[in-house]
Design a protein around this motif. Structure first.
Motif, PDB file in Angstrom:
ATOM      1  N   ALA A 109       0.886  -1.234  -0.760  1.00  0.00           N
ATOM      2  CA  ALA A 109       0.231  -0.194  -0.043  1.00  0.00           C
ATOM      3  C   ALA A 109       1.137   1.632   0.319  1.00  0.00           C
ATOM      4  CB  ALA A 109      -1.175   0.075   1.040  1.00  0.00           C
ATOM      5  N   ALA A 180     -10.521  -0.358  -0.296  1.00  0.00           N
ATOM      6  CA  ALA A 180     -10.159   0.563   0.641  1.00  0.00           C
ATOM      7  C   ALA A 180     -10.055   1.527  -1.049  1.00  0.00           C
ATOM      8  CB  ALA A 180      -9.009   0.919   0.867  1.00  0.00           C
ATOM      9  N   SER A 258     -11.446   1.134   7.269  1.00  0.00           N
ATOM     10  CA  SER A 258     -10.964   1.473   6.036  1.00  0.00           C
ATOM     11  C   SER A 258     -11.152   3.168   5.294  1.00  0.00           C
ATOM     12  CB  SER A 258     -11.544   0.998   5.073  1.00  0.00           C
ATOM     13  OG  SER A 258     -10.929  -0.744   5.355  1.00  0.00           O
ATOM     14  N   THR A 263      -4.678   3.279   4.133  1.00  0.00           N
ATOM     15  CA  THR A 263      -3.884   1.971   3.397  1.00  0.00           C
ATOM     16  C   THR A 263      -2.781   1.232   4.226  1.00  0.00           C
ATOM     17  OG1 THR A 263      -5.726   2.580   1.559  1.00  0.00           O
ATOM     18  CG2 THR A 263      -4.641  -0.017   1.946  1.00  0.00           C
TER      19      THR A 263
END
Length: 322
Positions: A109, A180, A258, A263
Motif C-alpha cells: 500500500a 479501500a 478503512s 491503507t
C-alpha cells in the motif's frame, strides 16, 4: 485516527474467530466450510438489506461487479485456502503465516497508494515493520518446532498447509487494497451498506458452490454429507455464528476503519486479527503459549503501537516545464 484504530481492533477480534472454526469441525471438508460460512453470510444479509435499502439502491452495475469480485476472492477463495491450511497445520502455523499480512499490505500500500493517502516515510515505517516481522518470526519458530517434534503429524501436510496459507495471504493482500479503493472513492457511502452488498453478492456464489459440492457427492455416492454433514446442528450453528460475527459485522468494522485510516496504516492493524486468532487457538488447546511465543506477541503489539503514531506525508507532484 483513534476511531479508525478502534474499528480495526473490533474487526480483528471478530475475524480471529474464523481461525478456530475449522478446528471445531475437523471432519468437515474445507470447501463445505467455505460455502457454508458464506451461505450463512449471504442469507443473513437479505433481511439486513432492508435497513440500507436506500443506500443499496444507489449502487450501480460497476459497484455490484466490484462487490462480486471482492466476494469471490476475499471471501470464498480466501476462506477455502485458509480452512484447508488450518486443517493441515493445526491452526497456529497458518495463523502466523497469515500474520505476515500487516507487513505485506503496509509495504504494498505504501508503494501503491502514496499519491492518494500520502506516504509513510520508509525509514520511520521500518522499525514498526521489523518489530511486527520479528514478532511473527518468534511465534512461527515456536509453533514450527512443536510441529516438527510431533511424530503423529506429516511434514508433507504441513508443507501443503503452508503453501495454502501463502495463497490466502495473496488473496487478502489484494482484498483490502481493492476494497479501500472503492471506499475511498465513495467517502459518503455507508460502510454497513457496503458490507451488506458484499454479503448479497456472496450469496449466489456460495449457493453455486454448494450445488457443485452436492452434485459431486451425489455422483460419487457419498451422500452422507447431504445436506449438512454428520453433525448438522453444530455445523449450522457455527456457520451462522461466523457468518454474522466474522463476515458481516467484521467486514462492517473493517470498512469503517478503512474509511478513516490510510491503507498502509490499516494494513498494519490487521495484526489484531493475528493476535486474536492466536489467543483463541491457545484457549481452544487449553494451554498458554510458550514464553518465546509471548515475546513474539509483545513485539507484534509494540510494532502496532509504533506504527499508529506515524502520520502520512503528502506526496508533492513534481512540476514539469513545458
Amino acid at each position: 485516527m483513534g476511531a479508525g484504530v478502534v474499528w480495526a481492533l473490533a474487526a480483528g477480534l471478530l475475524w480471529g474467530l474464523v481461525f478456530v472454526a475449522p478446528l471445531m469441525v475437523p471432519e468437515y471438508p474445507a470447501a463445505l466450510q467455505s460455502v457454508g460460512r458464506y451461505l450463512a453470510f449471504g442469507l443473513l444479509c437479505v433481511p439486513l438489506a432492508w435497513w440500507d435499502r436506500g443506500e443499496l439502491r444507489r449502487l450501480r452495475a460497476p459497484d455490484w461487479a466490484r462487490a462480486l469480485e471482492l466476494a469471490l476472492v476475499g471471501n470464498l477463495l480466501y476462506y477455502l485456502l485458509l480452512a484447508s491450511s488450518i486443517q493441515r497445520t493445526g491452526g497456529p502455523l497458518s495463523t502466523v503465516i497469515i500474520g505476515t499480512l500487516p507487513v505485506v499490505i503496509a509495504v504494498v500500500a505504501n508503494w501503491r497508494d502514496a499519491q492518494r493517502d500520502g506516504r509513510l516515510p520508509w525509514l520511520r515505517l521500518l522499525p514498526a515493520l521489523v518489530l511486527i516481522g520479528g514478532g511473527i518470526a518468534l511465534v512461527n519458530h515456536v509453533e514450527l518446532t512443536a510441529v516438527l517434534a510431533d511424530p503423529t503429524r506429516r511434514v508433507a501436510d504441513y508443507a501443503l498447509g503452508a503453501l495454502l496459507a501463502l495463497g490466502a495471504v495473496v488473496c487478502w493482500t489484494w482484498y483490502p487494497l481493492r476494497n479501500a479503493d472503492w471506499l475511498r472513492a465513495h467517502p459518503t457511502r455507508s460502510a454497513r451498506a457496503w458490507s451488506t452488498a458484499q454479503g448479497l453478492a456472496t450469496l449466489p456464489l456460495a449457493a453455486l458452490g454448494y450445488a457443485v459440492l452436492a452434485a459431486w457427492w451425489a455422483w460419487h455416492g457419498d451422500a452422507g454429507w447431504l445436506p449438512l454433514g454428520p453433525r448438522p446442528m453444530v455445523f449450522l450453528g457455527l456457520m451462522a455464528a461466523i457468518g454474522l460475527l466474522a463476515s458481516w459485522l467484521g467486514t462492517l468494522c473493517w470498512n469503517a476503519a478503512s474509511q478513516r485510516l490510510p491503507t498502509a496504516l490499516a494494513g498494519q492493524l490487521i495484526v489484531f486479527e493475528t493476535l486474536a486468532a492466536l489467543l483463541y487457538a491457545y484457549l481452544w488447546r487449553g494451554r498458554w503459549p510458550e514464553p518465546l511465543a509471548l515475546a513474539g506477541v509483545a513485539l507484534l503489539v509494540v510494532g502496532v503501537l509504533w506504527g499508529v503514531r506515524l502520520r502520512p506525508q503528502p506526496v508533492v507532484a513534481q512540476a514539469h516545464p513545458d
